[in-house]
Design a protein around this motif. Structure first.
Motif, PDB file in Angstrom:
ATOM      1  N   VAL A   1      -7.262   0.589  -3.524  1.00 11.71           N
ATOM      2  CA  VAL A   1      -6.421  -0.420  -2.892  1.00 11.71           C
ATOM      3  C   VAL A   1      -5.823   0.204  -1.639  1.00 11.71           C
ATOM      4  O   VAL A   1      -5.092   1.189  -1.727  1.00 11.71           O
ATOM      5  N   VAL A   2      -6.201  -0.352  -0.486  1.00 15.65           N
ATOM      6  CA  VAL A   2      -5.718   0.204   0.782  1.00 15.65           C
ATOM      7  C   VAL A   2      -4.677  -0.749   1.367  1.00 15.65           C
ATOM      8  O   VAL A   2      -4.887  -1.968   1.378  1.00 15.65           O
TER       9      VAL A   2
ATOM     10  N   ILE B   1       1.036   4.895   8.418  1.00 16.33           N
ATOM     11  CA  ILE B   1       0.011   4.058   9.070  1.00 16.33           C
ATOM     12  C   ILE B   1      -0.761   3.239   8.036  1.00 16.33           C
ATOM     13  O   ILE B   1      -0.858   2.024   8.134  1.00 16.33           O
ATOM     14  N   ASP B   2      -1.315   3.936   7.041  1.00 17.07           N
ATOM     15  CA  ASP B   2      -2.046   3.269   5.954  1.00 17.07           C
ATOM     16  C   ASP B   2      -2.158   4.240   4.788  1.00 17.07           C
ATOM     17  O   ASP B   2      -1.826   5.425   4.913  1.00 17.07           O
ATOM     18  N   PHE B   3      -2.590   3.740   3.644  1.00 18.46           N
ATOM     19  CA  PHE B   3      -2.781   4.608   2.473  1.00 18.46           C
ATOM     20  C   PHE B   3      -3.665   3.922   1.452  1.00 18.46           C
ATOM     21  O   PHE B   3      -3.874   2.712   1.503  1.00 18.46           O
ATOM     22  N   LYS B   4      -4.153   4.743   0.513  1.00 22.42           N
ATOM     23  CA  LYS B   4      -4.996   4.248  -0.587  1.00 22.42           C
ATOM     24  C   LYS B   4      -4.309   4.579  -1.904  1.00 22.42           C
ATOM     25  O   LYS B   4      -3.820   5.701  -2.082  1.00 22.42           O
ATOM     26  N   ILE B   5      -4.256   3.590  -2.792  1.00 30.74           N
ATOM     27  CA  ILE B   5      -3.732   3.862  -4.127  1.00 30.74           C
ATOM     28  C   ILE B   5      -4.701   3.327  -5.175  1.00 30.74           C
ATOM     29  O   ILE B   5      -5.596   2.538  -4.853  1.00 30.74           O
ATOM     30  N   GLU B   6      -4.503   3.792  -6.398  1.00 31.31           N
ATOM     31  CA  GLU B   6      -5.317   3.316  -7.518  1.00 31.31           C
ATOM     32  C   GLU B   6      -4.388   2.918  -8.657  1.00 31.31           C
ATOM     33  O   GLU B   6      -3.294   3.473  -8.788  1.00 31.31           O
ATOM     34  N   PHE B   7      -4.853   1.973  -9.451  1.00 29.95           N
ATOM     35  CA  PHE B   7      -4.065   1.505 -10.589  1.00 29.95           C
ATOM     36  C   PHE B   7      -4.854   1.678 -11.877  1.00 29.95           C
ATOM     37  O   PHE B   7      -6.087   1.701 -11.866  1.00 29.95           O
ATOM     38  N   GLY B   8      -4.091   1.756 -12.989  1.00 29.81           N
ATOM     39  CA  GLY B   8      -4.720   1.821 -14.299  1.00 29.81           C
ATOM     40  C   GLY B   8      -4.025   0.861 -15.235  1.00 29.81           C
ATOM     41  O   GLY B   8      -2.998   0.272 -14.883  1.00 29.81           O
TER      42      GLY B   8
END
Ligand code: ADP
Ligand code: UDP
Length: 236
Positions: free
Chosen positions: A91-92, A174-181
């Motif tokens: 998820v960005v 500026i931006d980032f990436k995350i992950e979910f569980g």
């Protein structure tokens, strides 16, 4: 808590079981990669910096009422986390044009977007993590509509909290990436890591890169830059 068998070796972390079924130990590695692992190198000290930075950020988010898988740091390179069933999405969230977004729309980097833009990438190395939309997410059974809504809501809340946090350190997110569980009781929770490997961070005044773009673009040594991020975050 005892470290047990190795479960998974990724590009940036190793995941171990512990003597508690619901708890994993994440070891942050010194490996740095780009181009989905095609370019890689060992950089002494990176693991401990990202372990500490991620811990600090997850603790800050917890203080803002945002739950994550993070439990606690157990050594310089290791942290305990809650075991979750990962949702295979990157998820960005973007606040400013950069990277693949700037390229896709033929924009210069550094243009502030009118509102945060959320994107989904399907986390599948063999497909090179393709850009996907909500219909694809549903079709692939990656997440239900309700889970997608929960992910989007949390991602935007996380963005708001992180923008504030970094601003206090004179850093522009500026931006980032995350992950979910997903936890055993079906709750969607922030997982994985948040570090200069997964965010674009620019110094607010000089616009100097304080993130993995230093490595991606061969701009120099990442360690002093990651140390700078850690020191600034420690002081907020
Ligand atoms: P990659 O798999 O992209 O090379 P890493 O080296 O960071 O990435 O490996 C960590 C792996 O562990 C990732 O696949 C990530 O999705 C997964 N992971 C992160 N947090 C958890 C968690 N709390 N429970 C289970 N798996 C997790
Ligand atoms: N990102 C990441 N892992 C990936 C791809 C992207 O952590 O596999 C992060 C990257 O650090 C940046 C944001 O997501 O903060 C957006 O990256 P972009 O899509 O612009 O891709 P890139 O230009 O890095 O290929």
């Amino acid at each position: 808590m005892e470290r047990k068998e190795l479960i998974y070796t990724g590009k940036a972390k190793k995941m171990y079981a512990t003597d508690q079924e619901t708890v994993l130990l994440a070891e942050y590695l010194n490996q740095v990669t780009s181009l989905n692992g095609a370019k890689k190198e060992t950089v002494e000290g990176k693991g401990e910096l990202n372990n500490q930075i991620t811990g600090l950020i997850f603790n800050y988010l917890a203080g803002k009422g945002i739950a994550s898988h993070y439990i606690q740091e157990v050594s310089k390179t290791e942290q305990l986390i809650k075991r979750v069933e990962m949702i295979p999405l990157e998820v960005v969230v973007r606040n400013t044009s950069a990277g693949s977004f700037a390229k896709r729309f033929g924009m210069e980097e550094g243009i502030d977007l009118p509102f945060p833009i959320l994107e989904f990438y399907y986390k599948k190395d063999e497909l090179d993590d393709p850009f996907i939309n909500d219909a694809h997410v549903k079709m692939l059974n990656v997440a239900t509509d309700e889970e997608v809504r929960a992910i989007k809501k949390q991602a935007l809340e996380i963005n708001a909290a992180l923008v504030e946090m970094f601003k206090k350190s004179a850093i522009r997110l500026i931006d980032f990436k995350i992950e979910f569980g997903k936890t055993a009781d079906g709750e969607i929770v922030l997982a994985d890591e948040i570090s200069p490997d997964t965010c674009r961070l620019w110094d607010m005044t000089t616009k100097e890169h304080l993130d993995k773009d230093i490595y991606r673009r061969d701009l120099g040594d990442i360690i002093p830059v990651y140390v700078e991020v850690l020191e600034r975050l420690k002081n907020i």
